[in-house]
Design an enzyme around this catalytic site. Structure first.
Site, mmCIF file in Angstrom:
data_model
loop_
_atom_site.group_PDB
_atom_site.id
_atom_site.type_symbol
_atom_site.label_atom_id
_atom_site.label_comp_id
_atom_site.label_asym_id
_atom_site.label_seq_id
_atom_site.Cartn_x
_atom_site.Cartn_y
_atom_site.Cartn_z
ATOM 1 N N SER A 496 15.329 -2.971 1.482
ATOM 2 C CA SER A 496 15.158 -1.439 1.815
ATOM 3 C C SER A 496 16.473 -0.553 1.793
ATOM 4 O O SER A 496 16.438 0.449 1.320
ATOM 5 C CB SER A 496 14.217 -1.244 2.899
ATOM 6 O OG SER A 496 14.776 -1.879 4.141
ATOM 7 N N ARG A 535 4.624 0.245 3.606
ATOM 8 C CA ARG A 535 4.917 1.724 3.864
ATOM 9 C C ARG A 535 6.225 2.396 3.794
ATOM 10 O O ARG A 535 6.368 3.611 3.338
ATOM 11 C CB ARG A 535 4.458 1.934 5.183
ATOM 12 C CG ARG A 535 5.110 1.416 6.303
ATOM 13 C CD ARG A 535 4.521 2.072 7.664
ATOM 14 N NE ARG A 535 4.875 3.660 7.834
ATOM 15 C CZ ARG A 535 5.806 4.094 8.122
ATOM 16 N NH1 ARG A 535 7.075 3.143 8.294
ATOM 17 N NH2 ARG A 535 6.239 5.221 8.062
ATOM 18 N N ALA A 715 7.564 6.342 -6.865
ATOM 19 C CA ALA A 715 7.329 4.987 -6.420
ATOM 20 C C ALA A 715 6.369 4.845 -5.210
ATOM 21 O O ALA A 715 6.083 5.601 -4.406
ATOM 22 C CB ALA A 715 8.942 4.453 -6.125
ATOM 23 N N GLU A 720 3.845 -6.359 -0.270
ATOM 24 C CA GLU A 720 2.785 -7.309 -0.121
ATOM 25 C C GLU A 720 1.930 -7.441 -1.361
ATOM 26 O O GLU A 720 1.110 -8.554 -1.373
ATOM 27 C CB GLU A 720 1.852 -6.601 0.920
ATOM 28 C CG GLU A 720 2.366 -6.392 2.122
ATOM 29 C CD GLU A 720 1.447 -5.523 2.984
ATOM 30 O OE1 GLU A 720 0.861 -6.216 3.918
ATOM 31 O OE2 GLU A 720 1.164 -4.334 2.663
#
Lengths: 767, 159, 288
Positions: A496, A535, A715, A720
């Site tokens: 990230s 998320r 995006a 997951e």
């Protein structure tokens, strides 16, 4: 807009590049610091004394011998904790979990007492000297049994404020149901009467767990003026607010720092060791570290075992006209985030299918085993295990090709999901088509005549991202033009930091590698709901993009302020000098993002806008079954996902392959063996996870071309999605190979062989 | 009861001493006495490889190795690879192929990959899988590690 | 870990004197991999460990003559894996080392430790027994020799007194014998086995002249499947015979269930693996 370099060349697109991880050097040199191995001056180590009983009243705890061991500074039970934290209960959905067992133990392994010493070996030795006396109570372990059992894990329910719709449960007694989610769409009873065929099946999944290689660890450094926690957490903002709540303090007196995180997969969310470390530090008035061993993770948090009863009505054309789902989630002794799994994943139980009449009842149950919480997939792998196995079973019974059957029924763009939300940007058909192509589905598969039989299978699924959630980001342009990003997303290996830096670079026209992402520190990095449920790329990505745009706008305004003409390419450092007379000052851009949402109606579970985006997944497997021993070799595993536009293709590829391989373990052999509440395989020697030799010979990790129209740069989340369909794809392949249908996980050799022999009329006889 | 003893050994090329007790393991010694955290105890059973340390030229599981046993030995940790500020070819290869995620197991993989290439300079996929089968990665970076090792092999040969 | 003492004797004789026949909390440590696991699990709480790492180098040497391969008990498994003498004399051992645990364990674990531990899940005992290995045991009263199969008496139980140590393993020359070893795992690929079977056969033309079949992991100790050996001797091996032999092995073995397999399943594995290991030996496996 002002540029960084004097020649004001565009650095090129940052989004869509396979930028190497920003923190790569720290990781390959071993210099990355993780909480588990951190040390503070004056720090004490805590070791825990745990319950050996699954359900019982604590009659006494004797720490006298432990206290006498030289080097032991404190022994602590809930009594001592209460003196520093009067209401020592926590949890994201229910404040049902005590910092140390309070009058009662509810699962084997529940912490009952702690020993503090400057030497961890002394603390460990002292724990052996503690003894406890329990009055054993009957225990309940199975989720379906828990539904109607008269054995109650909790005397009464204690909902927390986080779920507004749980308030009515406060004080409820005489139940193990922590939460019930229901969805009612259309008229299910009527629809079943019109169906040409009705199929009803039950599927079960086993208890598995995350096992991040950095076990849980927290160091709390309490002082009367403020507390700092160093913790292996995926959600420092939540930790801060919960710790502040326990102390009755303002949040700004609580500081939570997260160094590198040795992965999490959902294990390190909400409160794990933080409240305990806090209490111990308050008692000792010194920093205290609570760090689990690998084995202790089996007593911390796991995935939800699940029983899913699914019933479908099919019309004469092969269309699903009705689907009834009953899902029982085994939440363990404390609710953790189970209620949200029950609700937010429960709503996808009926699968990626276009069905007019749907009924879902999804129950979070308390049982006397280690608590279950969030684990990569958040319940969807368990749901897909059921609905995709069920789909193939129906297809075979109807003599239809499993792909044809799915194509008749999948959700397409513009159609309503079971919740009523109109499907948008969910490339279900594209995923299925790509899967079919990569599996060479139209070509026959050579099955083989010897003891090894080949087969293939596939599965599709979707998940709704947890909505709504909030993310805040700050972009700081320094006087030399270098950029610092402050955001609370935890990079636990999913990349990230790199992806966020790419988004900043895209907006501000700098190379991603030059952006500095600061270490997570709630004194510095602003609010984020948590790094979970795929998320972050979407939500924090929007916040980051907005913060970068805000910084860009402010730079433009600054240029105007110092009298630069419109469209000037003045380098940023020069801009600051012009304004401040020297290299000084900052431009601070902020961004906030919270998506729109319509909460489901309590009685029907329906909502017009239930999720910010859908994740769509497909998996295909080719297997070879050893019909004499039951061993299943996964020869080929294809994952096809819709993740919108890839921000960093190399990172996307590793997320898909990593998720699929993790789920492969959960599918083929991972299992917590629990006997009378005792976990009998609580170690890596006996709980096996995938290694090199378990990787399929052929693996494909593919994305379909899709643009998430409401996503940052098109995006959406990827962490997951490749977990959802692995289990049913393999079970469908086994059915194809040898004609046996397995309804429980894991698909270990004994299970397969028993099914094969039973089918041949020669069942294995247990003496 | 158990007395501390002074040991001396070569650590990453330098002669050092430490006072240790018999029940201390090598990982503890490296972390508490020398501030070297690249070797980490995870599974505690020698199965995951996070605690890999090189003793007398051979990889061992630091979590199962008594600290006293390195008395008089040559010990090398991952920190020795970039001691001069330059990354080792194996480290570079891991970065280029993205062969890690959370990074907790990475030093162990890098040391083992180095050992593998010392024994087999040009390994095929099967040899890599076999030699590294004692290194586990929960993030499951296995396919990328295979590519990293092959790239490292090429780098070592100077290609 | 709970604190303990460590003694570092310079000779095997000195080590034996430091071991106490009546004190279960004093144990020898060589590589330490298996022992450390027991200590960490709390199954074994040592007061003192006697290190064998500094005793005479002859105990870690490997040598071979025409008749016999001698492996010092303190040879590491890695040394055995790399040994040209072992490969020449009994290549089944070399092949077995390839999948025995992992490289790091093999670098420190010793042959003597692997045998003395009495763990039925380990690979070396059934393989060495099938090869007809003998061992030398040293104690305060001197040396004695023993066929390896007589070392094991039960689950983690051996005939060793607390102050006895294995000093050497001898593997007789294998001549034209054929050998194979199959390890069946039911968890991940590198799991402990649910069942393992070693087979060493000598043929005279098409008939079996001698057979040593050893099963372990599913049984409390490495066990020769004597009834199957008798069935095979003098017979010509074909599918029917192997099917029958597999059934006999499955029926007669005393199987222990665990998380890796129930009794019924392990019997089934035995039935199938028996035939497979014999075929594998005949098709490819040179013992020498």
């Amino acid at each position: 807009m002002p540029s960084k370099s004097p020649d004001s060349a565009k650095v090129g697109a940052q989004v869509g590049r396979s930028v190497p991880r920003l923190e790569a050097r720290e990781k390959v040199t071993g210099r990355a610091e993780y909480t588990h191995t951190m040390r503070l001056p004056g720090m004490l180590y805590a070791k825990l004394f745990r319950s050996t009983v699954a359900h019982g009243l604590i009659k006494s705890v004797d720490t006298s011998a432990a206290k006498k061991l030289p080097g032991v500074l404190h022994t602590v039970t809930i009594e001592e904790v209460r003196k520093v934290i009067p209401d020592p209960y926590y949890g994201p959905a229910f404040h049902d979990q005590p910092i140390l067992a309070d009058g009662k133990v509810r699962f084997v392994g529940e912490p009952v007492a702690a020993v503090l010493s400057a030497d961890p070996h002394v603390a460990e030795e002292a724990v052996q000297l503690i003894s406890a006396d329990y009055e054993q109570l009957p225990a309940v372990y199975d989720e379906v049994e828990a539904l109607t059992s008269k054995i109650f894990v909790h005397e009464q329910l204690k909902p927390a404020g986080a779920f507004a719709d749980l308030k009515h449960l406060k004080g409820s007694k005489g139940t193990n149901i922590a939460l019930e989610y229901r969805l009612r769409r259309g008229d299910i009873d009527q629809a079943f009467t019109t169906a040409a065929h009705i199929f009803e099946h039950e599927f079960r999944t086993q208890k598995v767990l995350h096992l991040p290689f950095e076990p849980h660890a927290t160091i709390a450094d309490y002082e009367d003026t403020g507390v700092t926690l160093y913790t292996a957490s995926q959600g420092p903002s939540f930790v801060r607010s919960e710790i502040a709540r326990l102390l009755g303090w303002q949040e700004n007196k609580v500081r939570v720092k997260v160094p590198f995180l040795g992965s999490g997969y959902g294990a390190k969310l909400y409160i794990k060791l933080e409240a305990l470390a806090l209490a111990l530090s308050m008692i000792a008035r010194r920093p205290v570290k609570v760090a689990l061993t690998f084995e202790e993770m089996f007593y911390q948090i796991t995935r939800h075992p699940c029983t899913f009863r699914i019933k479908s009505g099919i019309d004469k054309d092969g269309r699903i006209v009705a689907r009834k789902c009953q899902v029982f989630w085994n939440g363990g002794a404390y609710a953790d985030i189970g209620p949200r799994v029950t609700q937010k994943s429960g709503l996808t139980a009926s699968g990626p299918y276009d069905i007019d009449n749907v009924s879902i009842d999804s129950y979070a149950l308390y049982t006397n085993v280690t608590p279950a919480g969030a684990l990569r997939g958040f319940g969807v792998p368990q749901l897909a295990w059921a609905h995709e196995s069920h789909t193939d079973m129906m297809a075979r019974a109807l003599n239809m090709d499993p792909v044809t059957f799915r194509k008749k029924n999948i959700l397409r763009e513009g159609r309503p999901h079971a919740t009523g939300t109109i499907i948008k940007d969910a490339a279900v058909e594209k995923v299925l088509d790509r899967l079919v192509e990569r599996m060479r589905w139209s070509q026959p598969l050579v099955q083989g005549a010897g003891p090894g039989r080949r087969g293939r299978g596939l599965a599709i699924s979707m998940k709704a991202v947890i909505t709504p959630t909030t993310s805040v980001a700050i972009v700081n342009v320094n006087a030399d033009g270098s950029i610092t990003l402050y955001c609370g997303t935890i990079d636990m290996g999913q990349g990230s930091d790199t992806a966020m830096a790419q988004m900043v670079g895209e907006v501000l026209n700098v190379a991603a590698e030059t952006v500095r992402v600061v270490q997570r520190d709630t004194d510095v990095t602003p609010y984020d709901m948590g790094t979970l449920g795929s998320r972050s790329l979407f939500h924090m990505g929007h916040a980051v993009r907005r913060a970068a745009e805000d910084a860009r706008d402010k730079l433009t305004a600054l240029a105007r302020e110092v009298g630069e003409p419109e469209g000037s390419n003045i380098p940023v450092p020069t801009l600051f000098v012009k304004r401040y007379g020297m290299q000084a000052g900052n431009i601070i851009g902020t961004g906030v993002f919270k998506p729109d949402y319509v909460p489901p109606a309590p009685e029907t579970g329906l909502s017009d806008n239930v999720t910010a985006f859908w994740m769509v997944s497909g998996a295909g497997a080719e297997v070879e079954v050893d019909t004499e021993t039951g061993h299943v070799k996964v020869c080929k595993l294809v994952s096809v996902v819709d993740i919108g536009k890839p921000i960093n293709p190399q990172l996307v590829d590793t997320q898909i392959s990593g998720a699929a391989l993790m789920q492969l373990g959960f599918t083929m052999f991972e299992e917590m063996h629990i006997d009378g509440g005792q976990v009998i395989n609580a170690s890596l020697a006996d709980y096996k996870i995938p290694g090199f030799q378990d990787v399929p010979d052929a693996m494909e990790n593919l994305t379909v071309d899709n643009f998430q129209s409401n996503g940052p740069f098109g995006a959406k989340g990827v962490g997951e999605v490749a977990t959802f369909c692995v289990s049913p794809a393999i079970a469908n392949a086994i059915d194809d190979a040898v004609g046996v249908r397995l309804r429980e996980l894991p698909l270990k050799p004994e299970t397969v062989l028993r099914a094969l022999l039973a089918q041949a009329g020669k069942p294995l006889e247990d003496a | 009861m158990s007395a501390a003893r002074t040991i001396s050994f070569r650590l990453n090329g330098a002669l050092v001493t430490a006072d240790v007790k018999p029940h201390h393991n090598l990982v503890e010694l490296l972390q508490t006495h020398f501030g070297l955290y690249g070797a980490r105890e995870s599974c505690g059973q020698g199965l995951c490889g996070c605690c890999t340390v090189i003793v007398n030229g051979r990889a061992v599981s630091g979590c199962l190795y008594l600290a006293l046993f390195v008395d008089g030995a040559e010990v090398a940790t991952v920190e020795s690879l970039d001691a001069n500020g330059q990354l080792d070819p194996v480290q570079e290869a891991f970065i280029e192929t993205g062969a890690f995620q959370c990074g907790f197991c990475t030093p162990g993989f890098i040391l083992m990959a180095g050992q593998l290439l010392d024994d087999h300079p040009d390994p095929d996929d099967g040899q890599i899988k076999h030699y590294l089968s004692g290194n586990l990665c929960r993030c499951a970076s296995y396919p990328q590690v295979i590519e990293a090792v092959k790239l490292a092999a090429r780098k070592r040969k100077g290609n | 870990m709970i604190p303990f003492d460590l003694a570092e004797p310079k000779s095997l004789a000195e080590a034996i004197l430091l071991l106490d026949p009546d004190d279960a909390t004093v144990r020898p440590i060589a590589g330490g991999t298996a022992l450390m696991l027991m200590i960490k699990a709390g199954v074994f709480r040592p007061s003192k460990l006697v290190s064998l790492r500094s005793v005479e180098p002859k105990y870690s040497s490997i040598s071979a003559s025409d008749d016999v391969l001698c492996i010092g008990s303190l040879s590491t498994l890695s040394a055995v894996e790399r040994s040209a003498e072992v490969r020449a004399h009994a290549p089944l051992i070399t092949r077995t080392m390839f999948t025995l645990s992992n490289v790091r364990v093999r670098n420190v674990a010793t042959v003597g430790g692997a045998l003395a531990h009495g763990d039925p899940h380990m690979d070396l005992p059934p393989v060495l027994i099938a090869l007809g290995a003998t061992i030398t045991i040293v104690g305060p009263k001197g040396e004695r020799g023993l066929p390896l199969e007589d070392l094991f008496t039960g689950y983690y139980e051996t005939v060793l007194e607390r102050n006895e140590l294995i000093s050497q393993v001898q593997v007789p020359s294998q001549g034209s014998k054929k050998a194979a070893y199959i390890k069946v795992t039911t968890g991940s690929a590198d799991d402990w086995p649910a069942l393992c079977v070693a087979a060493v056969l000598e043929l005279d033309g098409k008939a079996v002249k001698s057979a040593r079949i050893v099963a372990s992991a599913a049984t409390a100790k490495a066990t020769r499947v004597a009834s199957v050996e008798s069935m095979l001797i003098g017979a010509t091996i074909d599918d029917a015979l192997l099917a029958k032999a597999g059934g006999v092995a499955a029926k007669e073995a005393e199987i222990l269930p665990d998380i890796r397999g129930s009794v019924a399943y392990k019997r089934e594995l035995m039935r199938v693996t028996l035939g497979r290991v014999v075929r594998q030996a005949l098709n490819a496996g040179g013992a020498n």
